[in-house]
Design an enzyme around this catalytic site. Structure first.
Site, PDB file in Angstrom:
ATOM      1  N   ASP A   1      -3.096  16.925  -8.725  1.00  0.00           N
ATOM      2  CA  ASP A   1      -2.083  15.810  -8.028  1.00  0.00           C
ATOM      3  C   ASP A   1      -0.737  16.096  -8.290  1.00  0.00           C
ATOM      4  O   ASP A   1      -0.340  15.722  -9.449  1.00  0.00           O
ATOM      5  CB  ASP A   1      -2.717  14.426  -8.460  1.00  0.00           C
ATOM      6  CG  ASP A   1      -2.372  13.481  -7.420  1.00  0.00           C
ATOM      7  OD1 ASP A   1      -1.077  13.671  -6.859  1.00  0.00           O
ATOM      8  OD2 ASP A   1      -2.841  12.413  -7.285  1.00  0.00           O
TER       9      ASP A   1
ATOM     10  N   ARG B   1       1.768  14.652  -6.537  1.00  0.00           N
ATOM     11  CA  ARG B   1       2.559  13.709  -5.693  1.00  0.00           C
ATOM     12  C   ARG B   1       3.616  12.761  -6.596  1.00  0.00           C
ATOM     13  O   ARG B   1       3.246  12.505  -7.851  1.00  0.00           O
ATOM     14  CB  ARG B   1       1.765  12.618  -5.138  1.00  0.00           C
ATOM     15  CG  ARG B   1       0.747  13.160  -3.987  1.00  0.00           C
ATOM     16  CD  ARG B   1      -0.408  12.108  -3.519  1.00  0.00           C
ATOM     17  NE  ARG B   1      -1.319  11.772  -4.534  1.00  0.00           N
ATOM     18  CZ  ARG B   1      -2.464  11.153  -4.227  1.00  0.00           C
ATOM     19  NH1 ARG B   1      -2.349  10.564  -2.998  1.00  0.00           N
ATOM     20  NH2 ARG B   1      -3.248  10.972  -5.122  1.00  0.00           N
TER      21      ARG B   1
ATOM     22  N   ARG C   1       0.814  -1.360   0.080  1.00  0.00           N
ATOM     23  CA  ARG C   1      -0.153  -0.094   0.108  1.00  0.00           C
ATOM     24  C   ARG C   1       0.819   1.192  -0.053  1.00  0.00           C
ATOM     25  O   ARG C   1       2.061   1.300   0.868  1.00  0.00           O
ATOM     26  CB  ARG C   1      -0.960   0.065   1.227  1.00  0.00           C
ATOM     27  CG  ARG C   1      -1.547   1.252   1.376  1.00  0.00           C
ATOM     28  CD  ARG C   1      -2.595   1.542   0.833  1.00  0.00           C
ATOM     29  NE  ARG C   1      -3.390   2.893   0.848  1.00  0.00           N
ATOM     30  CZ  ARG C   1      -4.360   3.415   0.115  1.00  0.00           C
ATOM     31  NH1 ARG C   1      -4.389   3.072  -1.087  1.00  0.00           N
ATOM     32  NH2 ARG C   1      -4.685   4.838   0.405  1.00  0.00           N
TER      33      ARG C   1
ATOM     34  N   THR D   1      -5.092  -0.403  -4.000  1.00  0.00           N
ATOM     35  CA  THR D   1      -5.217   1.066  -4.374  1.00  0.00           C
ATOM     36  C   THR D   1      -6.756   0.952  -4.979  1.00  0.00           C
ATOM     37  O   THR D   1      -7.185   0.075  -5.801  1.00  0.00           O
ATOM     38  CB  THR D   1      -4.334   1.668  -5.304  1.00  0.00           C
ATOM     39  OG1 THR D   1      -4.323   2.966  -5.423  1.00  0.00           O
ATOM     40  CG2 THR D   1      -4.095   0.874  -6.396  1.00  0.00           C
TER      41      THR D   1
ATOM     42  N   LYS E   1      -1.394   5.520  -9.220  1.00  0.00           N
ATOM     43  CA  LYS E   1      -0.209   4.680  -8.620  1.00  0.00           C
ATOM     44  C   LYS E   1      -0.226   3.268  -9.072  1.00  0.00           C
ATOM     45  O   LYS E   1       1.191   2.942  -9.024  1.00  0.00           O
ATOM     46  CB  LYS E   1      -0.984   4.235  -7.196  1.00  0.00           C
ATOM     47  CG  LYS E   1      -0.982   5.475  -6.177  1.00  0.00           C
ATOM     48  CD  LYS E   1      -1.536   5.253  -4.645  1.00  0.00           C
ATOM     49  CE  LYS E   1      -1.838   6.519  -3.953  1.00  0.00           C
ATOM     50  NZ  LYS E   1      -2.278   5.962  -2.605  1.00  0.00           N
TER      51      LYS E   1
ATOM     52  N   GLY F   1      -2.506  16.595   1.182  1.00  0.00           N
ATOM     53  CA  GLY F   1      -3.416  17.106   0.212  1.00  0.00           C
ATOM     54  C   GLY F   1      -3.115  16.875  -1.373  1.00  0.00           C
ATOM     55  O   GLY F   1      -3.162  17.834  -1.973  1.00  0.00           O
TER      56      GLY F   1
END
Length: 254
Positions: free
Chosen positions: A180, A182, A102, A203, A208, A147
């Site tokens: 996003d 990330r 994860r 997920t 991802k 966030g």
């Protein structure tokens, strides 16, 4: 002068992971007994630090005297002002044939305070339970992902906009961010260092899954993680599906 005994204690639990974009310093494993619904499960905990976050690293992290160099830099590097990510590893993660993983983005409000505005706290604890029930796996806790990568203070401002009807994506965009931001680059380096065999990703997020596949990791499967749906997070979850492209087949929202 650094005590050689201290160096000896730490040295075999410190490794470096090199990539074209720099060096990560990985510390662990460290035994971490964790309470999951009244039962204690012992994980192996790792934490990593980009070499660039230390002071006096213009020439890169010193390999020959790595541990001594690291100790010398710690107190001056003010790491409490920065964020570090870590991983909880369970079972025979390196050698087990089938492992769940994860990649969990930090959520200060959901993970710590138990906020019902999102499903993050539920996802954190549920994925840990899934990993222990499975017998082998790892949870990567990504500290610079608050966030969706905008940080805690910016997230607070985004929440104010959400209270006035903006959805998660709209709020981030109105504050000048992308939907996003990330990155999973460091996490994938650590994952590849700890395990080369196939993994199954926990997920609902196709990004991802795509990042894992693009890294060259052997992704065997994906399992969903929907739950804790309420009046407080219904719009948030619908936005994940309708605006961010999350897998919707298992989401029990009419």
């Amino acid at each position: 002068m650094i005590d050689e005994k201290i160096v000896g204690i730490l040295d075999d639990r410190i490794e470096t992971i090199k990539s074209k974009n720099g060096t990560l310093i990985l510390v662990g494993p460290i035994q971490l007994p964790v309470n999951l619904e009244g039962e204690t499960h012992t994980f192996q905990w790792y934490c990593w630090l980009p070499c660039r976050d230390l002071v006096h690293t213009e020439g890169g992290c010193k390999e020959k005297e790595r541990t001594e160099f690291l100790i010398e830099q710690l107190s001056a590097s003010n790491l409490a002002e920065k964020q570090q990510s870590s991983a909880l590893v369970y079972g025979d993660f390196a050698g087990g044939e089938d492992a769940l993983i994860r990649m969990h983005s930090i959520c200060h409000t959901g993970d710590i305070f138990g906020s019902k505005r999102c499903d993050c706290g539920y996802q954190l604890h549920q994925s840990m339970k899934m990993i222990t029930a499975h017998g082998t796996g790892a949870l990567f806790y990504l500290a610079n992902h608050e966030g969706r990568g905008i940080g805690l203070f910016s997230k607070a401002m985004a929440y104010l906009l959400q209270e006035k009807g903006y959805d998660t994506v709209e709020a981030n965009l109105e504050l000048g961010f992308k939907d996003d931001t990330r990155s999973y680059e460091e996490t994938l380096l650590v994952l590849g260092h700890l395990r080369s065999k196939p993994v199954t990703l926990i997920t609902n997020n196709p990004r991802k899954l795509a990042a894992l596949k693009a890294s060259g990791m052997n992704v065997e499967d994906r399992v969903p993680l929907w739950g804790d749906i309420s009046e407080f997070n219904r719009k948030y979850l619908e936005t994940k599906v309708n605006r961010s492209g999350h897998f919707a087949e298992e989401l029990p929202i009419p």
